[in-house]
Scaffold this motif. Structure first.
Motif, PDB file in Angstrom:
ATOM      1  N   ARG A   1       0.830  -1.202   0.000  1.00 31.32           N
ATOM      2  CA  ARG A   1       0.000   0.000   0.000  1.00 31.32           C
ATOM      3  C   ARG A   1       0.870   1.261   0.000  1.00 31.32           C
ATOM      4  N   TYR A   2       1.950   1.206   0.727  1.00 30.55           N
ATOM      5  CA  TYR A   2       2.856   2.355   0.768  1.00 30.55           C
ATOM      6  C   TYR A   2       3.535   2.566  -0.592  1.00 30.55           C
ATOM      7  N   ILE A   3       3.919   1.470  -1.249  1.00 27.71           N
ATOM      8  CA  ILE A   3       4.531   1.590  -2.572  1.00 27.71           C
ATOM      9  C   ILE A   3       3.532   2.170  -3.578  1.00 27.71           C
ATOM     10  N   THR A   4       2.283   1.749  -3.468  1.00 28.63           N
ATOM     11  CA  THR A   4       1.257   2.294  -4.355  1.00 28.63           C
ATOM     12  C   THR A   4       1.061   3.785  -4.134  1.00 28.63           C
ATOM     13  N   SER A   5       1.082   4.203  -2.878  1.00 26.91           N
ATOM     14  CA  SER A   5       0.938   5.637  -2.588  1.00 26.91           C
ATOM     15  C   SER A   5       2.126   6.435  -3.107  1.00 26.91           C
ATOM     16  N   LEU A   6       3.330   5.842  -3.084  1.00 26.67           N
ATOM     17  CA  LEU A   6       4.498   6.532  -3.633  1.00 26.67           C
ATOM     18  C   LEU A   6       4.399   6.674  -5.152  1.00 26.67           C
ATOM     19  N   GLU A   7       3.871   5.667  -5.805  1.00 27.67           N
ATOM     20  CA  GLU A   7       3.741   5.744  -7.260  1.00 27.67           C
ATOM     21  C   GLU A   7       2.669   6.742  -7.685  1.00 27.67           C
ATOM     22  N   ASN A   8       1.693   6.999  -6.831  1.00 28.81           N
ATOM     23  CA  ASN A   8       0.586   7.901  -7.181  1.00 28.81           C
ATOM     24  C   ASN A   8       0.791   9.329  -6.671  1.00 28.81           C
TER      25      ASN A   8
END
Length: 467
Positions: free
Chosen positions: A217-224
């Motif tokens: 979830r944290y990686i997804t937030s970084l990509e967005n």
């Protein structure tokens, strides 16, 4: 004398004999030298074959001879069929192999097919240890079989996982169920090895589902992230680095100050540097750290203790007792009470000053002799490591005693032994006058009132000496 044939050859005339001119020219021609490699034809025609050094310099370098890798013996290759021992089916493939190789030898690349251990369980073990409300035994069997089939490649397993009638499973659900089954089987089965190897095997099947979900979830937030958010994070990162740099600089300055307070930088031979002493000084300071909520919060250089109005409104005043003042070398001066008819003037004010500025010094006439006497005793009066009130008083008494000793010695040398009591009395009077002048010079203050009073005292002293 030359013969006719030689004269004809020099003048290039045809010979009267039967020999042809072509044959004669071939006989008289000089054989030409071969042009060496690494030099041009024009240069060789100018210098000729005699200049060997230039030819050696311009010659091309010769490489090493190529090694002979068995070119004499030819190897024969054959196109043969082989069987891979790592495969369970009867698939036969072909490859090129030396004719001298054994056709019945094992396929050499079969040793790289390393399989993970397969964990199977009985109905009794599943009933006692592996039951789960979200998983049935049939779905668990399906998961164990597909994991073994695709060799724990979880992205492929998640893509191929399709249990009929089952719930939608994420990759974390599959990994968590598989690792939990393996851990329970390892713990509840008898182990033949040592405890250390068992713990290593258990750690290989450790998996935290919540942590993995949070990480993705944290990686997804970084990509967005938006460009504004990226710029803000970079600004915060630069601010953190600046604060860390300031913290290191303040720590370095604090260490230098502690070394100065401990007397290490004073240059005295009796002071020995002790890191534990510096650490104790820094750790014993109650203003260095504050405990709040069980954690240590260091005072930030950008936010000192007394920088906020709330801190200035409620300062932490030390207790006014003699033991605390004696321990911390505090000298309190009580202000004189202001009566009804008197007013607070400049004369009643005592300005602040550093005690090191009030250090006593000998007279200029005998300063060299006093310094020499103190040097012989191993005492340095130019600088005090700790200029406390007691140390300043002791230094003042030492300088007075040394000055009196020097004056007494000078008076004794000047008057001789015949003066007796008169010479001794004059020496005592001069010593007392020197002490009074020393005291007046030492009481010099920053304020103008005290300065004028000191000047008047010096004038009175000079008039007394003249009289």
């Amino acid at each position: 004398m030359a013969s006719s044939s030689e004269v004809r050859a020099i003048l290039d005339l045809p010979s009267s004999s039967s020999a042809t001119p072509a044959a004669l020219q071939k006989k008289l021609s000089v054989p030409s030298a071969r042009k060496p490699d690494g030099i041009s034809r024009e240069l060789f025609s100018l210098i000729g074959p005699s200049s060997t050094t230039l030819v050696a310099q311009l010659a091309k370098p010769r490489l090493k001879q190529k090694p002979n890798l068995g070119a004499g013996s030819k190897i024969k290759w054959e196109w043969r069929t082989f069987k891979n021992g790592a495969r369970t089916d009867s698939l036969e493939l072909r490859h090129w192999i030396k004719a001298s190789a054994d056709p019945e030898a094992e396929y050499p690349f079969a040793k790289y097919n390393v399989q993970r251990p397969t964990y199977t369980y009985s109905q009794d073990e599943y009933t006692r240890h592996l039951e789960d409300s979200e998983w049935t035994k049939e779905e668990t069997d399906y998961l164990m079989n597909i994991v073994h089939e695709y060799d724990t490649r979880w992205y492929i397993i998640h893509d191929r996982y399709d249990y009929p009638g089952g719930a939608q499973r994420s990759m974390e659900d599959l990994k968590d169920r598989y690792c939990s089954v393996c851990r329970k089987l390892i713990r509840n089965r008898p182990w033949a090895g040592d405890e250390n190897s068992k713990n290593v095997l258990l750690s290989s099947f450790s998996f935290d589902k919540e942590r993995e979900v949070l990480r993705k979830r944290y990686i997804t937030s970084l990509e967005n992230r938006t460009p504004e958010q990226i710029a803000e994070e970079e600004a915060l990162y630069m601010e953190i680095k600046r604060l860390e740099q300031n913290e290191r600089r303040f720590k370095r300055e604090r260490d230098d100050l502690l070394r100065t307070i401990a007397g290490i930088e004073s240059g005295l031979p009796d002071i020995v540097e002790d890191e534990m002493q510096l650490t104790g000084v820094s750790s014993s300071d109650p203003k260095r750290s504050k405990k709040k909520g069980g954690g240590d919060l260091l005072d930030s250089p950008s936010t000192p203790l007394l920088s906020t109005p709330l801190a200035r409104a409620r300062p932490n005043m030390p207790p006014k007792n003699s033991a605390y003042a004696l321990q911390h070398c505090i000298t309190r001066i009580e202000q004189p009470p202001v009566g009804a008819g008197s007013s607070a003037t400049k004369a009643a004010h005592q300005p602040a000053y550093l005690r090191s500025f009030k250090l006593p010094f000998p007279k200029a006439a005998i300063a060299q002799k006093v310094t020499q006497a103190l040097t012989e005793l191993g005492v340095s009066h130019a600088r005090l490591v700790m200029p406390t009130q007691g140390n300043v008083a002791l230094l003042e008494a030492l300088l007075d005693a040394t000055a009196s000793l020097v004056d007494t010695k000078e008076d004794g040398d000047a008057d001789g032994d015949g003066e007796g009591e008169d010479g001794r009395a004059q020496s005592v009077v001069s010593t007392r006058s020197a002490r009074s002048r020393k005291h007046n010079r030492r009481s010099l203050s920053i304020s103008s009132v005290e300065t004028s009073a000191t000047v008047s005292t010096r004038a009175g002293t000079k008039r007394q000496r003249r009289s």
